[in-house]
Design an enzyme around this catalytic site. Structure first.
Site, PDB file in Angstrom:
ATOM      1  N   LYS A  67      56.339   2.062  26.746  1.00  0.00           N
ATOM      2  CA  LYS A  67      56.664   0.879  25.917  1.00  0.00           C
ATOM      3  C   LYS A  67      56.132  -0.452  26.392  1.00  0.00           C
ATOM      4  O   LYS A  67      56.008  -1.422  25.880  1.00  0.00           O
ATOM      5  CB  LYS A  67      58.194   0.849  25.925  1.00  0.00           C
ATOM      6  N   LYS A  87      49.061   6.465  29.783  1.00  0.00           N
ATOM      7  CA  LYS A  87      50.703   7.188  29.546  1.00  0.00           C
ATOM      8  C   LYS A  87      51.382   6.480  28.508  1.00  0.00           C
ATOM      9  O   LYS A  87      51.141   5.272  28.057  1.00  0.00           O
ATOM     10  CB  LYS A  87      51.276   6.710  30.985  1.00  0.00           C
ATOM     11  N   LYS A 108      54.611  -3.219  39.325  1.00  0.00           N
ATOM     12  CA  LYS A 108      55.671  -4.219  38.734  1.00  0.00           C
ATOM     13  C   LYS A 108      55.517  -5.599  39.353  1.00  0.00           C
ATOM     14  O   LYS A 108      55.563  -6.415  38.700  1.00  0.00           O
ATOM     15  CB  LYS A 108      57.060  -3.587  38.654  1.00  0.00           C
TER      16      LYS A 108
HETATM   17  P1  TYM Z   1      62.167   6.619  32.727  1.00  0.00           P
HETATM   18  O1  TYM Z   1      63.272   5.765  32.194  1.00  0.00           O
HETATM   19  O2  TYM Z   1      60.921   5.550  32.957  1.00  0.00           O
HETATM   20  O3  TYM Z   1      61.579   7.726  31.906  1.00  0.00           O
HETATM   21  C1  TYM Z   1      62.650   8.657  31.606  1.00  0.00           C
HETATM   22  C2  TYM Z   1      61.766  10.194  31.874  1.00  0.00           C
HETATM   23  O4  TYM Z   1      60.903  10.403  30.896  1.00  0.00           O
HETATM   24  C3  TYM Z   1      59.534  10.459  31.750  1.00  0.00           C
HETATM   25  N1  TYM Z   1      58.396  10.032  30.882  1.00  0.00           N
HETATM   26  C4  TYM Z   1      57.514  10.645  30.686  1.00  0.00           C
HETATM   27  N2  TYM Z   1      57.101  12.000  30.985  1.00  0.00           N
HETATM   28  C5  TYM Z   1      55.575  12.294  30.676  1.00  0.00           C
HETATM   29  N3  TYM Z   1      54.773  11.446  30.078  1.00  0.00           N
HETATM   30  C6  TYM Z   1      55.178   9.994  29.688  1.00  0.00           C
HETATM   31  N4  TYM Z   1      54.450   9.326  29.015  1.00  0.00           N
HETATM   32  C7  TYM Z   1      56.372   9.667  30.040  1.00  0.00           C
HETATM   33  N5  TYM Z   1      57.014   8.589  29.657  1.00  0.00           N
HETATM   34  C8  TYM Z   1      58.224   8.705  30.397  1.00  0.00           C
HETATM   35  C9  TYM Z   1      59.807  10.151  33.013  1.00  0.00           C
HETATM   36  O5  TYM Z   1      58.931  10.822  33.835  1.00  0.00           O
HETATM   37  C10 TYM Z   1      61.273  10.097  33.234  1.00  0.00           C
HETATM   38  O6  TYM Z   1      61.388  11.673  33.775  1.00  0.00           O
HETATM   39  N6  TYM Z   1      63.424   5.998  37.498  1.00  0.00           N
HETATM   40  C11 TYM Z   1      63.516   6.924  36.335  1.00  0.00           C
HETATM   41  C12 TYM Z   1      64.944   6.945  35.721  1.00  0.00           C
HETATM   42  C13 TYM Z   1      66.053   7.630  36.689  1.00  0.00           C
HETATM   43  C14 TYM Z   1      66.020   8.997  37.195  1.00  0.00           C
HETATM   44  C15 TYM Z   1      67.025   8.910  38.275  1.00  0.00           C
HETATM   45  C16 TYM Z   1      65.405   9.989  36.955  1.00  0.00           C
HETATM   46  C17 TYM Z   1      66.872   6.877  37.523  1.00  0.00           C
HETATM   47  N7  TYM Z   1      67.424   7.822  38.257  1.00  0.00           N
HETATM   48  C18 TYM Z   1      67.313   9.894  38.828  1.00  0.00           C
HETATM   49  C19 TYM Z   1      65.654  11.207  37.753  1.00  0.00           C
HETATM   50  C20 TYM Z   1      66.785  11.230  38.590  1.00  0.00           C
HETATM   51  C21 TYM Z   1      62.672   6.130  35.112  1.00  0.00           C
HETATM   52  O7  TYM Z   1      62.559   5.019  35.201  1.00  0.00           O
HETATM   53  O8  TYM Z   1      62.497   7.070  34.111  1.00  0.00           O
END
Ligand code: TYM
Length: 332
Positions: free
Chosen positions: A197, A194, A111
């Site tokens: 968005k 991956k 980022k």
């Molecule tokens: P985020 O919002 O980017 O994504 C949410 C969840 O979706 C999964 N994910 C994917 N899994 C497989 N293939 C993909 N292409 C793909 N894109 C997204 C992510 O692995 C995630 O599980 N930091 C986290 C949100 C968060 C969180 C937490 C998660 C905040 N606090 C505490 C678990 C526990 C995030 O930005 O995910």
């Protein structure tokens, strides 16, 4: 019973990657564990969303959670910003989180490189906030996709460090979880590694996408010039399409196109059309439920209130223990 925590950032509509990496597991886990699932709206602030978009996105994700089958009675389903205990624990953990280790986190490095004009402290301490989300409920299992693995390692580091410093066992170790096997990474449509968005809307299939939009996005999915020799390995962009097919299509459909690739008779146009139709079949029931729920503001409000109450009960207990071991004891 083991405790589960996970969340998704409200940055727009959820896509197939979010579903396969996280949400699908949430739905199953809610009946087997003590689950806390939330919408990570504090986390989404690192990119400075405007207030109207933030509110609408939270509402949308809440409707999408419910449409996918999360039951507000079976789990605690809440909005992160309804829990002031989380920022308090985040602040306390920040006192033992070091600049060097935070700068080495890959998501921070990525980022910082892609948005050099917005390297804020929230971005740097993102893994600390995420650790607070998880350990505030003393979770041991965290259903996430592959991209979150390093954040889970940090959550263990911060929890263990706290235990060691204060000579306590308040926090158990949380581990990333996926049913069956390894953590998943769902590929994108534009040849990217991956589904995300940040690589544009054409790279993702959203749960809410209409059949027409899915057909359009699939027709634009990146391929290559086609195999010229028998039994060669597909290029990454074509492999992505095969991987997506494994998720949404019947086994014999996948086999048909894998065989056609191997003997060089494949027509990518046919494969993409088939994949579009299978995605539509897979997503239509979810899309219809999202449409039915997302305007029911009063129901969404009830769900959020119930979830906040359940999560608050658990978070206050942990925070009271934490405050006590740190030495914050009341004089009155
Ligand atoms: P985020 O919002 O980017 O994504 C949410 C969840 O979706 C999964 N994910 C994917 N899994 C497989 N293939 C993909 N292409 C793909 N894109 C997204 C992510 O692995 C995630 O599980 N930091 C986290 C949100 C968060 C969180 C937490 C998660 C905040 N606090 C505490 C678990 C526990 C995030 O930005 O995910």
């Amino acid at each position: 019973m083991e405790i589960v925590v996970s969340g998704i950032r409200p940055t727009g509509n959820l896509h197939l990657g979010n579903y396969m990496g996280a949400l699908k597991n949430f739905v199953k886990m809610q009946h087997e564990y003590n689950c806390y699932f939330f919408i990570a709206d504090y986390h989404s602030l690192t990119t400075h969303p405007n207030p109207k978009d933030l509110h609408n996105n939270v509402k949308q994700v809440l409707a999408e959670y419910l449409a996918c089958g999360l039951d507000p009675e079976s789990c605690a389903l809440y909005i992160q910003s309804d829990l002031p205990e989380i920022p308090e624990l985040y602040m306390l953990l920040n006192m033992h989180a070091y600049k060097g280790e935070l700068e080495r986190v890959s998501s921070f490095k990525e980022k910082a490189q892609s948005h050099p004009d917005n390297i804020n402290a929230g971005l740097l301490t993102y893994p600390v906030l995420m650790a607070a989300d998880i350990i505030i409920h003393k979770a041991t299992k965290v259903p996430v996709g592959k991209d979150q693995e390093q954040h889970l390692e940090m959550a263990r580091t911060f929890g263990n460090r706290f235990n060691r410093i204060y000579n306590t066992e308040v926090f158990p170790e949380p581990y990333a979880f996926n049913y069956g096997s390894n953590l998943v990474k769902i590929p994108g449509l534009q040849g990217g590694g991956k589904m995300s968005k940040s690589d544009g809307d054409n790279n993702v299939i959203n749960l809410i996408d209409s059949p027409e939009l899915i057909r359009k996005k699939m027709s634009r999915a990146v391929t290559d010039t086609g195999p010229t020799e028998m039994n060669t390995a597909p290029t990454p962009s074509v492999q992505n399409l095969f991987d997506l097919m494994k998720i949404v299509s019947e086994e014999n459909t996948s086999k048909h196109f894998t065989d056609a690739y191997a003997n060089c008779s494949i027509r990518y146009g046919d494969m993409k059309k088939q994949l579009a139709e299978d995605m539509i079949t897979f997503l239509t029931p979810i899309r219809e439920k999202i449409e039915a729920i997302s305007n029911d503001t009063s129901y969404l409000g009830k769900v959020a209130k119930l979830g906040a109450e359940k999560a608050h009960d658990s978070a206050t207990k942990t925070l009271n223990e934490v405050r006590d071991v740190i030495g914050f004891r009341k004089f009155y």
